[in-house]
Design an enzyme around this catalytic site. Structure first.
Site, PDB file in Angstrom:
ATOM      1  N   ASP A 229     -17.808  26.392 -45.141  1.00 55.20           N
ATOM      2  CA  ASP A 229     -18.459  25.955 -46.383  1.00 55.20           C
ATOM      3  C   ASP A 229     -19.600  25.020 -46.017  1.00 55.20           C
ATOM      4  OD1 ASP A 229     -19.075  25.416 -48.992  1.00 55.20           O
ATOM      5  OD2 ASP A 229     -17.196  24.413 -49.480  1.00 55.20           O
TER       6      ASP A 229
ATOM      7  N   ASP B 148     -23.263  30.047 -49.734  1.00 54.74           N
ATOM      8  CA  ASP B 148     -22.961  28.920 -48.855  1.00 54.74           C
ATOM      9  C   ASP B 148     -21.524  28.864 -48.349  1.00 54.74           C
ATOM     10  OD1 ASP B 148     -21.889  28.344 -51.307  1.00 54.74           O
ATOM     11  OD2 ASP B 148     -22.557  26.281 -51.378  1.00 54.74           O
ATOM     12  N   GLU B 149     -20.730  29.904 -48.578  1.00 50.54           N
ATOM     13  CA  GLU B 149     -19.368  29.866 -48.039  1.00 50.54           C
ATOM     14  C   GLU B 149     -18.868  31.284 -47.776  1.00 50.54           C
ATOM     15  OE1 GLU B 149     -16.125  28.655 -50.607  1.00 50.54           O
ATOM     16  OE2 GLU B 149     -17.433  28.818 -52.361  1.00 50.54           O
TER      17      GLU B 149
END
Length: 357
Positions: A12, A106-107
């Site tokens: 993350d 983003d993860e």
């Protein structure tokens, strides 16, 4: 393969959008940065850790963020840059495994049970990935390592920002024992309050309740709670999992009439919009979901030629669909939700001139 045999990493990126802005604009470093559009109904896309200390978070109205942190520096989002960095990070993941399940820009989950570099452990894989992200992008990422996706996601949030946390198979039960139930995916404020009514504060206390009892109180999700309380999550990492719908919903503490849902539907629209943004998609179909106090479920949908262009447009479409609900005006509702589906690529949506209006 049983989850106990898997080695899962959840990566993350830390305050991703805001961190990209601070990286590319040195004058913003150390300042409370809020990534949001201008306008009275704009919502926060991301907040730097300096802004989070004031209570600012994503999907919050930009107006409230300014009240909480008057000194915040507001920056309009640049999703083309964020997607470029996301592709760069994805390339780093691909050096180590082909089993990559992106959750957003983003993860992602990575199955590193077998890794391409022949590294000795999943922990070492996570360490190398984080070091490569820092060296090649100038950004930091947090990671969780565990035998399954449920635990890996919890672990990645344990030492944020720029942290690593490992839950070994032999430590799963001990780790879960005192874990607050609010940390369990799917347990929001309303669910947490219902669990507290049953005297359940921790996963260890949740584990004391039989599956049948939990299903009686929470339906199908009750059995899911029963499994998670025991660290069971057999979901495999699914590469290139197509996004079919994003949605946000809430169950009210007090049942409400349809004409009392304005603020709720605007807030849910902001959350659904943020999910779509994070996943890089734009939807043509808006769905309004309602459940009455007698547990009757209703859905209304609207599809238009072009993708929904702004969170404000999404909210107005959701609010407008209330007119198509034909139940008596005194009907009470216990749940409401807003969803987006029928996706086009975000690039197509961004070609519309009012995208950031």
């Amino acid at each position: 393969m049983a989850s106990s045999e898997r080695k899962i990493v959840h990566v993350d990126m830390d305050a991703f959008y805001a961190s990209v802005e601070q990286r590319d604009r040195p004058e913003l470093r150390g300042l409370p940065v809020v990534v949001a559009w201008t306008g009275p109904r704009s919502v926060v896309c991301a907040a730097s850790y300096e802004a989070r200390r004031f209570g600012v978070h994503s999907a919050m109205s930009a107006a409230r963020a300014r009240r909480l942190c008057p000194q915040a520096v507001c920056v309009p989002p640049d999703f083309e840059r964020y997607r470029a960095v996301s592709r760069q990070v994805r390339g780093i993941f691909a050096r180590h495994t082909d089993l990559i399940e992106p959750l957003s820009l983003d993860e992602a989950y990575l199955d590193v049970t077998v890794n391409k570099q022949g590294l000795a452990s999943a922990t070492e894989v996570a360490q190398v990935i984080r070091a490569q992200i820092r060296a090649e992008t100038g950004l930091t990422a947090s990671a969780g390592v565990a035998p399954n996706k449920f635990l890996a996601k919890i672990a990645s949030d344990w030492n944020k920002p720029d942290g690593l946390f490992v839950i070994k198979p032999s430590r799963v039960q001990a780790f879960l024992l005192d874990l607050p139930v609010r940390k369990v995916p799917g347990v929001g404020k309303v669910m947490q309050a219902r669990l507290l009514e049953l005297g359940i504060h921790t996963v260890g206390e949740l584990r004391q309740h039989a599956a049948a009892e939990l299903e009686l109180h929470f339906g199908r999700y009750g059995y899911r709670l029963y499994e998670l309380a025991r660290g069971i999550d057999e979901r495999a990492v699914e590469p290139d999992l197509a996004v079919r719908q994003v949605s946000a919903e809430t169950t009210f503490e007090i049942d409400l009439r349809l004409d009392q849902l304005d603020e709720t539907l605007r807030r849910l629209s902001a959350k659904a919009w943020e999910q779509a943004r994070r996943k890089g998609v734009a939807g043509r179909t808006v769905v309004l979901k309602l459940k009455t106090d007698r547990f009757r479920s209703l859905t209304r949908s609207h599809t238009q030629p072009q993708p929904v262009a702004t969170p404000q447009e999404l909210a107005e479409l959701a609010l407008g669909m209330r007119e198509r609900v034909t139940l008596p005006p005194y009907t009470l509702y216990r749940l409401a939700g807003v969803g987006l589906s029928n996706f086009a690529g975000m690039d197509e949506a961004q070609r519309q001139p009012d995208m950031f209006a």
